[in-house]
Write an enzyme that holds these catalytic residues in place. Sequence first.
Site, PDB file in Angstrom:
ATOM      1  N   ASN A   7       0.874  -1.172   0.000  1.00 61.40           N
ATOM      2  CA  ASN A   7       0.000   0.000   0.000  1.00 61.40           C
ATOM      3  C   ASN A   7       0.910   1.221   0.000  1.00 61.40           C
ATOM      4  O   ASN A   7       1.485   1.589   1.014  1.00 61.40           O
ATOM      5  CB  ASN A   7      -0.878  -0.032   1.262  1.00 61.40           C
ATOM      6  CG  ASN A   7      -1.859   1.118   1.316  1.00 61.40           C
ATOM      7  OD1 ASN A   7      -1.814   2.020   0.474  1.00 61.40           O
ATOM      8  ND2 ASN A   7      -2.731   1.105   2.303  1.00 61.40           N
ATOM      9  N   ARG A  91      -2.471  -2.124  -3.553  1.00 55.53           N
ATOM     10  CA  ARG A  91      -3.671  -1.320  -3.383  1.00 55.53           C
ATOM     11  C   ARG A  91      -3.565  -0.133  -4.335  1.00 55.53           C
ATOM     12  O   ARG A  91      -2.557   0.588  -4.320  1.00 55.53           O
ATOM     13  CB  ARG A  91      -3.749  -0.811  -1.943  1.00 55.53           C
ATOM     14  CG  ARG A  91      -4.932   0.092  -1.756  1.00 55.53           C
ATOM     15  CD  ARG A  91      -4.889   0.813  -0.437  1.00 55.53           C
ATOM     16  NE  ARG A  91      -6.052   1.672  -0.318  1.00 55.53           N
ATOM     17  CZ  ARG A  91      -6.068   2.793   0.365  1.00 55.53           C
ATOM     18  NH1 ARG A  91      -4.994   3.189   1.006  1.00 55.53           N
ATOM     19  NH2 ARG A  91      -7.158   3.513   0.436  1.00 55.53           N
ATOM     20  N   HIS A 180     -12.756   2.922  -0.217  1.00 47.31           N
ATOM     21  CA  HIS A 180     -12.780   1.872   0.814  1.00 47.31           C
ATOM     22  C   HIS A 180     -13.478   0.615   0.295  1.00 47.31           C
ATOM     23  O   HIS A 180     -13.993  -0.184   1.075  1.00 47.31           O
ATOM     24  CB  HIS A 180     -13.546   2.313   2.089  1.00 47.31           C
ATOM     25  CG  HIS A 180     -12.933   3.433   2.847  1.00 47.31           C
ATOM     26  ND1 HIS A 180     -13.682   4.441   3.408  1.00 47.31           N
ATOM     27  CD2 HIS A 180     -11.655   3.700   3.170  1.00 47.31           C
ATOM     28  CE1 HIS A 180     -12.893   5.287   4.037  1.00 47.31           C
ATOM     29  NE2 HIS A 180     -11.641   4.867   3.909  1.00 47.31           N
ATOM     30  N   ARG A 241     -11.666  15.447   7.357  1.00 46.79           N
ATOM     31  CA  ARG A 241     -12.416  15.842   6.155  1.00 46.79           C
ATOM     32  C   ARG A 241     -13.839  16.240   6.515  1.00 46.79           C
ATOM     33  O   ARG A 241     -14.464  15.613   7.370  1.00 46.79           O
ATOM     34  CB  ARG A 241     -12.465  14.695   5.139  1.00 46.79           C
ATOM     35  CG  ARG A 241     -11.139  14.388   4.519  1.00 46.79           C
ATOM     36  CD  ARG A 241     -11.238  13.229   3.532  1.00 46.79           C
ATOM     37  NE  ARG A 241     -10.038  12.419   3.622  1.00 46.79           N
ATOM     38  CZ  ARG A 241     -10.013  11.107   3.473  1.00 46.79           C
ATOM     39  NH1 ARG A 241     -11.119  10.441   3.212  1.00 46.79           N
ATOM     40  NH2 ARG A 241      -8.887  10.450   3.584  1.00 46.79           N
ATOM     41  N   GLU A 384      -8.272  -5.242   5.092  1.00 47.67           N
ATOM     42  CA  GLU A 384      -8.066  -4.909   3.681  1.00 47.67           C
ATOM     43  C   GLU A 384      -6.878  -5.670   3.092  1.00 47.67           C
ATOM     44  O   GLU A 384      -6.904  -6.079   1.943  1.00 47.67           O
ATOM     45  CB  GLU A 384      -7.879  -3.400   3.530  1.00 47.67           C
ATOM     46  CG  GLU A 384      -9.202  -2.665   3.713  1.00 47.67           C
ATOM     47  CD  GLU A 384      -9.059  -1.176   3.943  1.00 47.67           C
ATOM     48  OE1 GLU A 384      -8.663  -0.798   5.056  1.00 47.67           O
ATOM     49  OE2 GLU A 384      -9.330  -0.404   3.018  1.00 47.67           O
TER      50      GLU A 384
END
Length: 396
Positions: A7, A91, A180, A241, A384
Amino acid sequence: MNVLVINCGSSSLKYQLIDSYTEKVLAKGLCERIGIDGSMLTHQPEGKDKIVTQTDMPNHTVAVELVIKSLTDRENGVIDSLEEIGAVGHRVVHGGESFAESVVINDEVMKAIEDCNDLAPLHNPANLIGIRACQELMPDVPMVAVFDTAFHQTMPKKAYYYGLPHEYYEKYKVRRYGFHGTSHSYVSKRVAEILGKDYGSLKTIVCHLGNGASISAVMNGKCVDTSMGLTPLEGLIMGTRSGDLDPAILGYIAGKENLTLDEVTNILNKKSGVLGLSGVSSDFRDLEAAANDGNQLAIDTLDTYYYRVAKYIGAYAATMNGVDVIAFTAGVGENNITGREQVVSYLGYLGADVVPEKNNVRGKEQVISSDQAKVKVMVVPTNEELAIARETVRLV
Ligand code: AMP
């Protein structure tokens, strides 16, 4: 087969080496400050202490070289040589409309990922750098790209169109994509497995509440809606965010504060969310501590955050014409006991509830609703990396 899961960010690279037969993590780690002074590698072999090495990493190729060195190190390594890495799973954040599934990487795929750079300028170029660095050092090892957006490509037009002139979709592909996806896919499938139900006939709402946060509606095995949009800025209030807001706010703040649109967007991404609203922290542990100390703004921030989550759940229950399961995952979803209770307290009309004794759980798979609840509420830790490793094995 051992699968190396990568990742890659612009200045960081996270990795896990997973044995695909046992699905055990053999080692994991993180390269930080790549290309910046003070780079360091944290390597953790399974069952052993972390080893932190301060060393120069001028670029990602050097970082991958160091990762391989750590994995094959005599003392702290977990494999004897590079030959023991059967495949690499990467990823990749944005697959645009080109990828509805993971793919084996070839030149054409690299070009298609590059074509999505405009849609994720902070992430996709970094993902490509990580892939190239691995290809350079492991030219004969098959590599797979697993996209954050892929799972959401089944959304119907009515869920992904914005109310904008259609030419912006045609010219620039401005639409909702969602992120996601690997987590939403993993958790929604895991829900069906845990409950012993058919994935193809369940209505599940997955609440991925981490530093970044998004919700998805998964009906009959397909994602039908999700809260993030063209970028990961839309939807829920997150750590830093803003999530949804009146688009006119951008111009309004820019005018009042004499800022450019880029500067305001940066504030919406990095200085907003629960951090901006509370002024305390983006971390829910800090926020809860402040709220417990009586900090009214921290209390109001948490209220606002949970309210937004509940609002999305209500919306998705409406559009799916019902919901069977609500699943909480990621850092906040898996660990924040009061948060889950607060969110579900809005959902009595749906037939969802939380049993305090069952809800007293962190990071563990568990049904937290009562036996008679019409809607099952669950905690399902996401994974993940494992999902990426599984996809990689499936394709190679
Ligand atoms: P993630 O992005 O999934 O790693 O989630 C990170 C966030 O999870 C952190 O910023 C925390 O706010 C939250 N978190 C982690 N552990 C806990 C905990 N024990 N209680 C409440 N929140 C937690």
